[in-house]
Motif scaffolding. Structure first.
Motif, mmCIF file in Angstrom:
data_model
loop_
_atom_site.group_PDB
_atom_site.id
_atom_site.type_symbol
_atom_site.label_atom_id
_atom_site.label_comp_id
_atom_site.label_asym_id
_atom_site.label_seq_id
_atom_site.Cartn_x
_atom_site.Cartn_y
_atom_site.Cartn_z
ATOM 1 N N GLU A 1 0.833 -1.213 0.000
ATOM 2 C CA GLU A 1 0.000 0.000 0.000
ATOM 3 C C GLU A 1 0.864 1.257 0.000
ATOM 4 N N LYS B 1 -9.170 3.069 1.171
ATOM 5 C CA LYS B 1 -9.435 1.769 0.557
ATOM 6 C C LYS B 1 -10.933 1.585 0.368
ATOM 7 N N THR B 2 -11.337 1.262 -0.849
ATOM 8 C CA THR B 2 -12.753 0.985 -1.114
ATOM 9 C C THR B 2 -13.095 -0.406 -0.556
ATOM 10 N N SER B 3 -14.380 -0.755 -0.619
ATOM 11 C CA SER B 3 -14.819 -2.027 -0.031
ATOM 12 C C SER B 3 -14.123 -3.217 -0.697
ATOM 13 N N ASP B 4 -13.703 -3.073 -1.964
ATOM 14 C CA ASP B 4 -12.990 -4.193 -2.622
ATOM 15 C C ASP B 4 -11.469 -4.097 -2.447
ATOM 16 N N GLY B 5 -11.009 -3.180 -1.598
ATOM 17 C CA GLY B 5 -9.579 -3.126 -1.274
ATOM 18 C C GLY B 5 -8.750 -2.238 -2.198
ATOM 19 N N THR B 6 -9.407 -1.602 -3.176
ATOM 20 C CA THR B 6 -8.669 -0.718 -4.097
ATOM 21 C C THR B 6 -8.251 0.558 -3.380
#
Ligand code: ADP
Ligand code: UDP
Length: 236
Positions: A147, A182-187
């Motif tokens: 990250e 971080k979005t819910s899909d980890g992006t």
């Protein structure tokens, strides 16, 4: 999309839930603070300018391959954004010495740096947003190595693009602060805002300050300065 309950009121924005679990609405206020909230004031019309400017810049950055939280401008002060869990780091990029960098290292304000610099502050109001290094970030678990690497790559990409973009408007991009989440899909995406509240902008010729330093340093003319940056951006 429907705006629901207020989730949070920060120093410059309010954040609302919506009927879509992955979307939030941010509402830009005219409130200004500095020195960790010690200095408070109002910059009339700031919220409208910062909302527009941040949205314009984020849309340009998306085209440059930097994913952002921007979804849709809803009104003068409100924007729908992707809900993210904010990585609690202020990512600061500098091209010219100013502010805390000048103070900490004794480098005169206005000195052009030999190469762009990047630093992290731990976003924590109670601690006063202390400077933090990558080992500390990893040790505490604020972000992973992967990250941090991605955030660093994006931050420098944002710098290269914005530096050139503003230079064409006769504006020197001195330094700025970014936040990622971080979005819910980890992006990992660029979040929060990019505006004269979070960037230092100097006129190339006169070196006049066109940013929040006018407020921090009691110089006056904040609204005019914010408007001037917007005027150059929109070409009006
Ligand atoms: P502060 O919290 O420093 O007073 P603001 O008044 O700008 O700052 O409040 C906005 C808050 O919303 C900040 O804490 C920021 O990290 C957070 N935020 C920004 N973008 C998003 C997003 N897309 N999803 C969730 N939180 C966000
Ligand atoms: N900045 C910000 N929020 C902060 C701290 C800094 O947006 O909480 C921005 C600031 O506007 C400037 C850059 O980050 O463009 C570098 O700020 P600096 O570290 O010099 O701190 P300051 O002098 O503002 O205390």
């Amino acid at each position: 999309m429907e705006k629901l309950a207020q989730l949070y009121e920060g120093k410059a924005k309010k954040v609302y839930a919506t009927d879509q679990p992955d979307l939030l609405v941010v509402d830009y206020k005219d409130d200004a603070t500095a020195f960790n909230g010690e200095k408070k004031g109002t910059i009339l019309g700031k919220g409208v300018i910062n909302n527009r400017m941040s949205n314009m810049l984020m849309q340009l950055l998306e085209k440059e391959g930097v994913p952002t939280h921007y979804v849709q401008e809803l009104s003068e002060r409100e924007t729908a954004v992707k809900k993210v869990s904010i990585i609690p780091l202020e990512v600061i990029v500098r091209n010219i010495a100013a502010g805390s960098f000048s103070k900490r290292y004794g480098v005169e304000e206005g000195t052009r740096l030999k190469q762009p610099s990047l630093e992290f502050s731990y976003k924590n109001d109670d601690l006063g947003d202390p400077l933090i290094n990558e080992y500390h970030v990893l040790a505490i678990g604020l972000a992973t190595r992967e990250e941090l690497d991605l955030i660093t790559e994006y931050a420098f990409r944002v710098n290269e693009f914005l530096k050139a973009y503003f230079l064409r408007l006769d504006i020197e991009l001195v330094d700025f602060k970014l936040e990622f989440g971080k979005t819910s899909d980890g992006t990992i995406v660029l979040a929060d805002e990019i505006s004269p509240d979070t960037c230092r902008f100097w006129d190339v010729h006169t070196h006049e300050k066109l940013d929040k330093d006018r407020f921090r340093r009691d110089m006056g003319g904040e609204v005019e300065a914010y408007k001037e940056v917007m005027r150059r951006l929109t070409g009006e």
